[in-house]
Design an enzyme around this catalytic site. Structure first.
Site, mmCIF file in Angstrom:
data_model
loop_
_atom_site.group_PDB
_atom_site.id
_atom_site.type_symbol
_atom_site.label_atom_id
_atom_site.label_comp_id
_atom_site.label_asym_id
_atom_site.label_seq_id
_atom_site.Cartn_x
_atom_site.Cartn_y
_atom_site.Cartn_z
ATOM 1 N N GLY A 115 5.212 0.591 11.973
ATOM 2 C CA GLY A 115 5.188 -0.919 11.235
ATOM 3 C C GLY A 115 5.100 -1.601 12.427
ATOM 4 O O GLY A 115 5.812 -2.140 13.265
ATOM 5 N N HIS A 144 -28.943 -24.874 10.653
ATOM 6 C CA HIS A 144 -27.609 -24.796 11.393
ATOM 7 C C HIS A 144 -26.525 -24.335 10.209
ATOM 8 O O HIS A 144 -25.911 -23.393 10.529
ATOM 9 C CB HIS A 144 -27.058 -26.234 11.952
ATOM 10 N N ARG A 182 5.889 -0.649 -0.956
ATOM 11 C CA ARG A 182 7.177 -1.389 -0.535
ATOM 12 C C ARG A 182 7.939 -1.402 -1.821
ATOM 13 O O ARG A 182 7.283 -2.060 -2.845
ATOM 14 C CB ARG A 182 6.945 -2.685 -0.233
ATOM 15 N N CYS A 200 0.894 1.529 9.097
ATOM 16 C CA CYS A 200 0.949 0.604 8.059
ATOM 17 C C CYS A 200 0.962 -0.914 8.081
ATOM 18 O O CYS A 200 1.335 -1.583 7.193
ATOM 19 C CB CYS A 200 1.951 1.169 6.813
ATOM 20 N N ARG A 202 8.712 3.554 0.849
ATOM 21 C CA ARG A 202 9.763 2.951 1.758
ATOM 22 C C ARG A 202 10.995 2.376 1.084
ATOM 23 O O ARG A 202 10.883 1.779 0.087
ATOM 24 C CB ARG A 202 8.938 1.867 2.518
ATOM 25 N N ASN A 224 3.777 -4.531 12.478
ATOM 26 C CA ASN A 224 4.337 -6.041 12.379
ATOM 27 C C ASN A 224 5.623 -6.239 13.025
ATOM 28 O O ASN A 224 5.703 -7.175 13.975
ATOM 29 C CB ASN A 224 4.338 -6.784 10.757
ATOM 30 N N ASP A 225 6.683 -5.392 12.579
ATOM 31 C CA ASP A 225 7.801 -5.701 13.159
ATOM 32 C C ASP A 225 7.848 -4.980 14.509
ATOM 33 O O ASP A 225 8.448 -5.574 15.451
ATOM 34 C CB ASP A 225 8.966 -4.891 12.492
ATOM 35 N N GLU A 234 9.425 0.946 14.059
ATOM 36 C CA GLU A 234 8.987 -0.346 14.108
ATOM 37 C C GLU A 234 9.862 -1.293 15.382
ATOM 38 O O GLU A 234 9.761 -2.335 15.045
ATOM 39 C CB GLU A 234 8.984 -0.983 12.780
#
Ligand code: ADP
Ligand code: MG
Ligand code: MG
Length: 910
Positions: free
Chosen positions: A800, A477, A592, A865, A647, A802-803, A779
């Site tokens: 973007g 297992h 960034r 991104c 950016r 995420n935002d 974004e």
């Protein structure tokens, strides 16, 4: 009304030709086990006959609150009678009883669900029939007691220890060491005792059908045994273990599991009987040649349970009486590989010299083995390169990028075991799954140390950095689960004498005792254990991985069908950029710039933000310009000839300032010491002035560039002058400037105008022509809605996500993940975490913006991104649904993204 077929037959029988109805394509109806049992019958392999109850029946049963859909029980009864007829035997018969196993089998292989019940159909009468037929009372009584034990544990959840203790006691009384030495009478007495345990432990109100004359009784009626076992399989689909496993592996809860009812064959009928598991190639490294374990005179689960030490499959041919079966098995291996054109995982049983196949499926394998096997099979002409790419799970590649022991460090091996799952891990010893979870939650790495693991340990195995067992083999297992999760694992460390209750390990042959919390290191690729923390190193992309990724590149970069699927990297410093180039990134999709203001540069940006004095601010900007220019020079030099999207500053400025709470504490402390705190107070006042109630939606992104106009001036100048300098030195810098968090077209237009002026200035100053595209980071939902407007002024869009996910849902990520996403996932409000795999609505926004942008400016390019750019499932959606040109992800995800992009293109072409 159309009636759905709920039961499918497979195999023939002593009194019947083959009547198989299903085949390998019916995974979602018959489950993996059922579909492949049917397929093996179709290609003429020896499979004990039976029938499969469909996954859809399970779904309906579960949805109806554990009630049988109309007609289902009748269909099962008909299939049972048919099986009895095919075999010329009846369940429960007192002369010559039919015995069956009841086996669960979902569309995806799924540890965590109900275990198998073997020998079903035995009762006080049929056991006599079994004795009469086999002339072997020991075998018959042993089978009966095993059945009661399994049925009680698996179907009714009665603690297995109660039975094990009873056996141990019986051995003691009889004065024997092993179960095999118990007499027929002992076993018969055990059967009675087991029935008593059953009667004591079962709650009469929960199982009224088991109450006979007012007391709970072990069910003698095979039809009732069968129905209860099937119900238990259906119920186990929704048990906690199974749900956790599915969530982790992104398997839908709506699939249900099938149930296979299959005629028993016996591996425990003496020295010419055996049972085993095998792979057609080595699942750890992929090497050609069969691989597995067997046990003579044993039944089913004995092999995986690790109760007895198994023998390697290569020795099977040397066991007297098993030579022929071994040769037959070898032939079957060849047939299966040729038929499935994949490495197969097999379960078999030999009954008195005759081979029976009980299961096959595509074998689970480590990433290294997946690559090796794919390459070998292409060479062998079994599969094409495209198929090879579709065989390798991109998220598995992560394993190869796992840390290894730094070979330059001398290590003292404390113990050795089996190399069950590759990668190295360092952590504190814990002895239980709960402790593994606790240590993990406290932010420390844990190594779970167990005799053997079982499905209840799943939580702890997920939480642990590494797993060590003292007992199990490579098919145990622990080994199977660890390989699936990519967690380093060393099994069978026999010199570890583990006392889980005392929380210590005695290392045999030494006087070393390890305690909970002691740090150890394990290397699951080598199977070694070291005391203390061994330094770890990240491996390189070489050999098989390189070969497969170059095939992936050929596919994804092929533009003959319109466009290539490109992979960029998110990199903020030259080290990451260099690593990403080694990993095959084509360009930087996101650099960034704010990370460049941290460390000892924090002082400079702080004086810019906090000072009212124009000279101080001007000086700060000048210093920032100098350091930023140097940053860009190094990175653009590394990336010469390749695009690098830079950016402009994005986060709220307070992220660069001291924490006001800490500062207040500091002031109080100094005041208490009678020091002068007036400067500190002023600083606190200024910082307090910057505080926003919702910084995520506050002064950040392009808004900063509009409010603090000096910031974009400085940043664009740094980018442009770095590029100009490198051009003069003969390099080919290709910066692209990206404006973050735009929602209004005018934000972009004004910032772009500023940037263009600065670029022109720099061009004049250095006397070089610069071509710096200026794009928008999309974004926010509003930006998607007006993407056509923005596109008229932008050279590219990069999403973007995420935002965009945060603002589409109105979730703040950290709050969501900490406070309510777990509940949402648990309650199935959401099927998956939208911050890991892109949400369909967010994807739609991306697609809309791409379509609008492309309509306005066909030559524009589009990328993603956000962190989703490194998620294999999202990658397919971005390329095939939204139509972007590239995804950009963190350096270690680049290899995975290359493969995922190739697979996206292959599925798009289908
Ligand atoms: P799992 O999905 O956990 O592997 P299985 O249904 O494959 O569970 O059953 C486990 C083991 O039980 C099998 O590998 C096999 O050895 C044994 N087994 C199941 N059905 C039969 C059968 N009809 N005859 C003999 N052994 C069986
Ligand atoms: Mg199995
Ligand atoms: Mg953002």
């Amino acid at each position: 009304m159309t009636t759905m077929q709920r039961v499918y037959k497979f195999g023939g029988g002593v009194a019947s030709p083959d009547v198989t109805e299903g085949d390998a394509s019916m995974n979602y109806i018959l489950g993996g086990k059922g579909a492949n049992l049917a397929e093996m019958c179709r290609i003429g392999l020896p499979v004990p006959p039976g029938f499969t109850i469909t996954c859809q029946t399970c779904v309906e049963y579960d949805e109806a609150g554990n009630n049988w859909p109309d007609g289902a029980l009748d269909e099962i009864e008909a299939a049972t009678r048919d099986l009895e007829a095919r075999m010329g035997k009846r369940l429960g018969d007192a002369e010559d009883p039919l015995l069956v196993s009841v086996r669960s089998g979902a569309p995806f292989s799924m540890p965590g669900m109900m275990d198998t019940v073997l020998n079903l159909g035995l009762n006080d009468e049929s056991v006599m029939g079994l004795i009469a037929q086999t002339d072997n009372p020991h075998f018959a009584w042993d089978s009966y007691r095993r059945f009661i034990q399994m049925f009680s544990n698996v179907v009714l959840g009665i603690d297995a220890d109660l039975f094990e203790n009873a056996i141990a006691e019986r051995r003691l009384i009889a004065g024997v060491r092993t179960d095999a030495e118990l007499s027929d009478e002992d076993l018969r007495d055990l059967v009675d005792e087991f029935k008593e345990i059953f009667a004591r432990e079962v709650d009469a109100s929960a199982y009224p059908e088991l109450v006979v004359d007012g007391t709970v009784t072990f069910p003698a009626d095979p039809r009732l045994q069968l129905r209860l076992a099937i119900q238990a399989v259906f119920g186990s689909w929704m048990n906690e273990r199974a749900c956790i496993y599915r969530q982790r592996n992104r398997i839908s809860d709506d699939l249900g599991t099938a149930v296979n009812v299959q005629v028993m064959v016996f591996g425990n009928k003496g020295e010419t009987s055996a049972t085993g598991v095998a792979f057609t190639r080595d699942p750890a490294c992929g090497a050609r040649g069969t691989y597995g374990d067997f046990l003579v005179n044993a039944q089913g689960e004995d092999v995986v349970a690790g109760i007895r030490n198994t023998e390697p499959i290569s020795d099977l041919a040397n066991v007297p009486g098993l030579e022929e079966a071994a040769a037959e098995l070898d032939r079957v291996f060849g047939i299966l590989e040729g038929h499935y054109r994949d490495m197969c995982d097999i379960e078999f049983t030999i009954e008195q010299g005759k081979l029976w196949m009980l299961q096959t499926r595509a074998g689970k394998r480590t990433a290294a083995a997946a690559l090796r096997i794919a390459i070998d099979m292409v060479e062998e002409g079994l599969i094409s390169r495209d198929e090879a790419l579709m065989r390798i799970d991109p998220s598995q590649l992560d394993q190869l990028l796992h840390p290894q022991f730094d070979t330059s460090a001398a290590v003292d091996v404390l113990a050795r075991g089996l190399n069950a799952s590759p990668g190295a891990a360092v952590g504190e010893i814990v002895f239980s799954s709960d402790d593994a979870v606790a240590v993990h939650e406290a932010g420390r790495p844990a190594i779970l140390v167990r005799w053997e693991t079982n499905p209840d340990d799943l939580k702890g195995m997920v939480a642990a950095e590494g797993i060590l067992t003292s007992h199990g083999g490579k098919t145990s297992h622990a080994a199977v689960i660890a390989r699936g999760m990519g967690t380093p694992c060393v099994c069978g460390v026999e010199s570890f004498r583990i006392d889980a209750a005392a929380k210590e390990v005695h290392v045999l042959g030494t006087d070393i005792v390890l305690h909970e919390g002691d740090v150890i290191s394990i290397d699951g690729g080598q199977g070694i254990v070291v005391a203390g923390a061994v330094p770890l190193v990240k491996p390189e992309l070489t050999g098989d991985l390189d070969t497969v990724l170059s095939w992936a590149d050929d596919v994804r970069l092929d533009e003959s069908d319109g466009r290539g699927y490109h992979v960029r990297v998110n990199a903020d410093n030259p080290e990451d950029a260099e690593l990403a180039l080694e990993f095959g990134a084509e360009a930087i999709g996101l650099c960034r710039t704010e990370h460049m203001f941290l460390g000892d540069r924090k002082q400079i940006i702080q004086s810019f933000i906090l000072s009212d004095d124009a000279d101080v601010r001007a000086k700060a900007l000048e210093d920032l310009l100098a350091v930023q220019t140097e940053d860009f020079v190094t990175m653009l030099r590394t990336m010469t000839g390749r695009a690098m999207v830079i950016r402009l500053i994005d986060p709220p400025l307070h992220e660069f300032l001291d924490d006001p709470r800490e500062l207040a504490v500091e002031i109080a402390r100094k005041e208490a010491l009678g020091r002068d705190v007036s400067d500190a107070r002023e600083r606190l006042r200024l910082i307090d002035g910057m505080v926003e109630s919702n910084p995520m939606l506050g002064l950040r992104g392009v808004r900063l560039s509009i409010v603090y106009a000096d910031l974009p001036l400085m940043q664009v100048r740094a980018v442009a002058s770095a590029a100009a300098r490198l051009k003069l030195e003969g390099f080919d810098p290709r910066p692209e400037i990206m404006i973050p968090l735009v929602s209004i077209t005018e934000e972009h237009v004004q910032t772009r105008a500023v940037a263009e002026r600065v670029i022109m200035d720099v061009e004049a100053e250095y006397g070089v022509k610069l071509d710096i595209p200026i794009g928008t980071m999309i974004e926010l939902p509003r930006a998607c809605l007006v993407a056509d407007e923005i596109a008229a002024h932008a050279d590219f869009f990069c999403f973007g996500t995420n935002d965009l996910t945060q603002t589409t849902f109105g979730f703040s990520r950290d709050d969501a993940e900490a406070k309510f996403l777990p509940a949402y996932l648990h309650e199935k409000v959401l099927a998956s975490n939208p911050f890991e795999t892109v949400d369909p609505a967010v994807l739609q926004l991306v697609k809309m913006a791409v379509d609008k942008g492309r309509a306005v400016t066909p030559e524009m390019h589009f990328g993603v991104c956000g962190e989703h750019g490194g998620d294999p499932m999202s990658i397919v959606d971005f390329f095939n649904t939204a139509g972007v040109d590239y995804v950009s992800c963190s350096p270690y995800r680049v290899p995975l993204a290359r493969l995922a992009a190739a697979r996206a293109k292959l599925t798009c072409a289908l």
